[in-house]
Design an enzyme around this catalytic site. Structure first.
Site, PDB file in Angstrom:
ATOM      1  CG  ASP A  38      -1.973  -1.076   1.177  1.00 42.98           C
ATOM      2  OD1 ASP A  38      -2.297  -1.524   0.067  1.00 42.98           O
ATOM      3  OD2 ASP A  38      -2.471  -1.477   2.251  1.00 42.98           O
ATOM      4  N   PRO A  39       0.334   2.388  -0.454  1.00 43.49           N
ATOM      5  CG  PRO A  39      -0.854   3.926  -1.754  1.00 43.49           C
ATOM      6  CD  PRO A  39      -0.973   2.563  -1.121  1.00 43.49           C
TER       7      PRO A  39
END
Length: 290
Positions: A38-39
């Site tokens: 995920d970012p």
């Protein structure tokens, strides 16, 4: 230019962002990664370049190791610190209580996939349902938690904050693992940070920053990524049979075999033929017939 890179992904970037930048640097569109981060997350992102994309499936299946921090007593729609706050309560758990909860999740357990994920239900990604406020039954996956080590525990703003190191199987959501630990304690949790430190044999110590990649940055050869497989060196006749995609007698008594040529370059990965266990069939081809 066939091989892999171990990237130390920075926070704020998607895994696709990393892939696109690496592809641009090596001037290729034949590229992919072996496990989404995920970012918010940082750390090991294994990127396959050109012919190495053939082993992406194999590398994706490897166990992964993470260091994660969770705030106990807080709940967001994404199960991480970047989501919309749904609930918050005071928590004050002891080290022994947290250790007991972690211990209960060691081994195999059925984990519910978070709504903010790219898993598809009826051809539609779960996060699309979430964004459209459509109720959907969340799928459940069988995951394996090999270890959970409690690295730190303290209390910030009347809530217990824990840091763990954990080794997990493919498909495990660390956000969900944190919330499942909290659920055993009678509360919720959100992930406030996540760092992948290992994937199979690929360690964060050997990772490079995206900004450090140059046009001549060497790739890790395909053959160095397949150490878990039994290697068999073959003569030209058998190599020719392999390049023609022939079934071979399983005189090696192995379920998976990596055949290499006289120069020790990978030719193909074979596995048990499901219609006849006395034979093995081509699974992944690495060498092209001239």
């Amino acid at each position: 230019m066939d091989g892999i890179l171990i990237i130390d992904k920075e926070s704020g970037m998607t895994s696709r962002d990393v892939v696109n930048m690496v592809g641009k640097n090596y001037k290729t569109k034949k590229i992919g990664h072996t496990g989404t981060l995920d970012p918010l997350a940082t750390g090991v992102l294994v990127v396959c370049v050109n012919r190495a994309t053939k082993i992406a499936e194999l590398l994706t299946s490897l166990d992964k190791e993470y260091v994660a921090e969770f705030i106990l007593g807080r709940l967001t729609d994404t199960l991480d610190i970047e989501g919309n706050l749904l609930k918050s309560e005071e928590t004050n758990f002891t080290k022994d209580e947290v250790l007991h909860a972690c211990k209960k999740l060691i081994g195999n357990y059925i984990q519910t996939v978070p709504i903010y994920s790219a898993v598809k239900v009826n051809g539609k990604k779960l996060y699309e349902y979430a964004r459209e406020n459509i109720n959907v039954e969340l799928p459940k996956h069988n995951v394996t938690i090999s270890s959970i080590e409690l690295l730190d525990i303290n209390r910030i703003d009347n809530q217990t904050v824990i840091k763990i190191k954990t080794k997990v199987s493919k498909g495990t959501y660390i956000r969900s693992l944190g919330n499942d630990i909290a659920s055993i304690l009678g509360t919720n949790a959100i992930m406030s940070s996540l760092r992948r430190i290992k994937q199979g044999e690929f360690d964060i110590k050997n990772a490079i920053k995206l900004s450090d990649i140059k046009n001549n940055t060497p790739l890790i050869p395909i053959k160095d990524c397949l150490n878990k497989y039994t290697k068999i060196k073959v003569n030209e006749k058998i190599e020719n049979d392999i390049l023609n995609g022939k079934l071979l007698n399983n005189t090696y008594n192995k379920s998976e075999i990596l055949f290499i040529d006289k120069d020790e370059n990978p030719i193909a990965l074979y596995k048990i033929y499901d219609k006849d266990n006395s034979k093995i069939k081509p699974w992944k081809m690495f060498k092209i017939k001239n």
